[in-house]
Design a protein around this motif. Structure first.
Motif, PDB file in Angstrom:
ATOM      1  N   ILE A   2     -16.598   9.567 -25.452  1.00 24.45           N
ATOM      2  CA  ILE A   2     -15.561   9.231 -26.430  1.00 24.45           C
ATOM      3  C   ILE A   2     -15.910   9.834 -27.786  1.00 24.45           C
ATOM      4  N   GLU A   3     -17.209   9.774 -28.143  1.00 23.13           N
ATOM      5  CA  GLU A   3     -17.654  10.364 -29.403  1.00 23.13           C
ATOM      6  C   GLU A   3     -17.391  11.872 -29.430  1.00 23.13           C
ATOM      7  N   LYS A   4     -17.660  12.539 -28.308  1.00 22.86           N
ATOM      8  CA  LYS A   4     -17.448  13.988 -28.216  1.00 22.86           C
ATOM      9  C   LYS A   4     -15.971  14.342 -28.341  1.00 22.86           C
ATOM     10  N   LEU A   5     -15.121  13.547 -27.693  1.00 28.35           N
ATOM     11  CA  LEU A   5     -13.688  13.785 -27.774  1.00 28.35           C
ATOM     12  C   LEU A   5     -13.178  13.583 -29.198  1.00 28.35           C
ATOM     13  N   ALA A   6     -13.656  12.515 -29.854  1.00 33.31           N
ATOM     14  CA  ALA A   6     -13.263  12.263 -31.245  1.00 33.31           C
ATOM     15  C   ALA A   6     -13.720  13.398 -32.148  1.00 33.31           C
ATOM     16  N   ASP A  23     -14.221  14.258 -45.394  1.00 34.77           N
ATOM     17  CA  ASP A  23     -14.105  12.929 -44.778  1.00 34.77           C
ATOM     18  C   ASP A  23     -14.272  12.994 -43.258  1.00 34.77           C
ATOM     19  N   GLN A  24     -14.970  14.006 -42.782  1.00 37.52           N
ATOM     20  CA  GLN A  24     -15.086  14.240 -41.346  1.00 37.52           C
ATOM     21  C   GLN A  24     -15.676  13.040 -40.598  1.00 37.52           C
ATOM     22  N   ARG A  25     -16.752  12.462 -41.125  1.00 34.43           N
ATOM     23  CA  ARG A  25     -17.401  11.333 -40.444  1.00 34.43           C
ATOM     24  C   ARG A  25     -16.468  10.126 -40.335  1.00 34.43           C
ATOM     25  N   LEU A  26     -15.722   9.881 -41.401  1.00 34.02           N
ATOM     26  CA  LEU A  26     -14.772   8.770 -41.400  1.00 34.02           C
ATOM     27  C   LEU A  26     -13.686   8.987 -40.353  1.00 34.02           C
ATOM     28  N   TYR A  27     -13.163  10.200 -40.278  1.00 32.46           N
ATOM     29  CA  TYR A  27     -12.132  10.514 -39.288  1.00 32.46           C
ATOM     30  C   TYR A  27     -12.672  10.400 -37.859  1.00 32.46           C
ATOM     31  N   GLN A  28     -13.905  10.863 -37.660  1.00 26.18           N
ATOM     32  CA  GLN A  28     -14.511  10.773 -36.324  1.00 26.18           C
ATOM     33  C   GLN A  28     -14.670   9.326 -35.906  1.00 26.18           C
ATOM     34  N   TYR A  29     -15.074   8.481 -36.846  1.00 26.06           N
ATOM     35  CA  TYR A  29     -15.210   7.046 -36.549  1.00 26.06           C
ATOM     36  C   TYR A  29     -13.854   6.446 -36.186  1.00 26.06           C
ATOM     37  N   ALA A  30     -12.829   6.774 -36.989  1.00 27.79           N
ATOM     38  CA  ALA A  30     -11.490   6.230 -36.750  1.00 27.79           C
ATOM     39  C   ALA A  30     -10.913   6.705 -35.410  1.00 27.79           C
ATOM     40  N   PHE A  31     -11.076   7.997 -35.126  1.00 26.07           N
ATOM     41  CA  PHE A  31     -10.587   8.540 -33.856  1.00 26.07           C
ATOM     42  C   PHE A  31     -11.337   7.917 -32.679  1.00 26.07           C
ATOM     43  N   GLY A  32     -12.656   7.762 -32.832  1.00 21.41           N
ATOM     44  CA  GLY A  32     -13.452   7.143 -31.768  1.00 21.41           C
ATOM     45  C   GLY A  32     -13.005   5.730 -31.484  1.00 21.41           C
ATOM     46  N   LEU A  33     -12.730   4.987 -32.551  1.00 17.67           N
ATOM     47  CA  LEU A  33     -12.257   3.611 -32.410  1.00 17.67           C
ATOM     48  C   LEU A  33     -10.903   3.571 -31.706  1.00 17.67           C
ATOM     49  N   TYR A  79     -19.606   4.036 -28.118  1.00 17.23           N
ATOM     50  CA  TYR A  79     -18.314   3.726 -27.499  1.00 17.23           C
ATOM     51  C   TYR A  79     -18.390   3.709 -25.968  1.00 17.23           C
ATOM     52  N   THR A  80     -19.218   4.572 -25.394  1.00 14.35           N
ATOM     53  CA  THR A  80     -19.309   4.636 -23.933  1.00 14.35           C
ATOM     54  C   THR A  80     -19.850   3.329 -23.372  1.00 14.35           C
ATOM     55  N   ILE A  81     -20.932   2.823 -23.981  1.00 13.23           N
ATOM     56  CA  ILE A  81     -21.508   1.548 -23.534  1.00 13.23           C
ATOM     57  C   ILE A  81     -20.531   0.412 -23.802  1.00 13.23           C
ATOM     58  N   CYS A  82     -19.834   0.487 -24.935  1.00 13.23           N
ATOM     59  CA  CYS A  82     -18.832  -0.536 -25.269  1.00 13.23           C
ATOM     60  C   CYS A  82     -17.743  -0.595 -24.199  1.00 13.23           C
ATOM     61  N   THR A  83     -17.258   0.571 -23.795  1.00  7.99           N
ATOM     62  CA  THR A  83     -16.220   0.637 -22.766  1.00  7.99           C
ATOM     63  C   THR A  83     -16.727   0.094 -21.433  1.00  7.99           C
ATOM     64  N   LEU A  84     -17.963   0.432 -21.092  1.00  9.67           N
ATOM     65  CA  LEU A  84     -18.556  -0.059 -19.849  1.00  9.67           C
ATOM     66  C   LEU A  84     -18.686  -1.582 -19.870  1.00  9.67           C
TER      67      LEU A  84
END
Length: 200
Positions: A2-6, A23-33, A79-84
């Motif tokens: 999920i992190e890679k996709l975000a 703001d790349q890190r912020l966007y990556q966090y938001a997309f990952g969420l 996110y991967t562990i969270c989804t699992l």
């Protein structure tokens, strides 16, 4: 994953000047969420369909998510562990809804609700190191988690009295899941604190 996709989606939009690179890190966090939540909802729908437990899954999420949002508890490190973990929790809910005999729903629900209430009043909110809370937030989150638990407990009683045992069981399973996460989060935070103290 999920992190890679975000990361890919944000990079793609930055290259096309849709998003700002600063703001790349912020966007990556938001997309990952956002992606993580979408995946979790899809998994919930698939499990509900597979077990034919639509009402159970819907009511479980309806009771669990607001309480979890304010009471806190264990959070996965990615996110991967969270989804699992979310998938395992929902799978457990579906299996228990199928296997728990009607005769012990009342006793099990009372125990689950009482334990959850005790832990909320004792521990909530259990914060995560990625989202620390200040004193005002702790008080506000604590109050809201208590109010939500009280409301859900009354809802459980009303549904049980009305004969909707599947609905009351789903609420009780939400309380059970939250109790486990509160305990796990408390243990995790103590281990982190102990590790930091040892390093110092």
């Amino acid at each position: 994953m999920i992190e890679k996709l975000a990361e890919y989606l944000v990079d793609w939009q930055i290259k096309r000047h849709y998003l700002s690179a600063e703001d790349q890190r912020l966007y990556q966090y938001a997309f990952g969420l956002l992606i993580g939540q979408a995946v979790n909802i899809l998994i919930a729908c698939l499990l509900a369909a597979a077990f034919q437990e639509y009402m159970t899954v819907f009511v479980f999420l309806l009771s669990f998510i607001p309480l979890r949002s304010y009471a806190g508890g264990h959070h996965a490190d990615n996110y991967t562990i969270c989804t699992l973990l979310s998938t395992l929790i929902l799978l457990g809910v579906c299996v228990m809804a199928k296997l728990i005999p009607a005769g012990i729903i009342l006793t099990g629900s009372l125990i689950s609700g009482a334990v959850c209430g005790f832990l909320i009043f004792l521990l909530a909110p259990v914060e995560d190191r990625n989202k620390p809370l200040d004193q005002a937030e702790r008080r506000r989150y604590g109050r809201r988690s208590k109010v939500i638990w009280t409301f859900e407990t009354f809802a459980w009683m009303i549904f049980y009295k009305a004969g909707a045992e599947d609905v009351s069981l789903a609420i009780a399973l939400g309380h059970l899941a939250l109790s486990i996460l509160l305990c796990a989060g408390t243990v995790k935070n103590k281990k982190i604190s102990h590790s930091v103290l040892n390093q110092n």
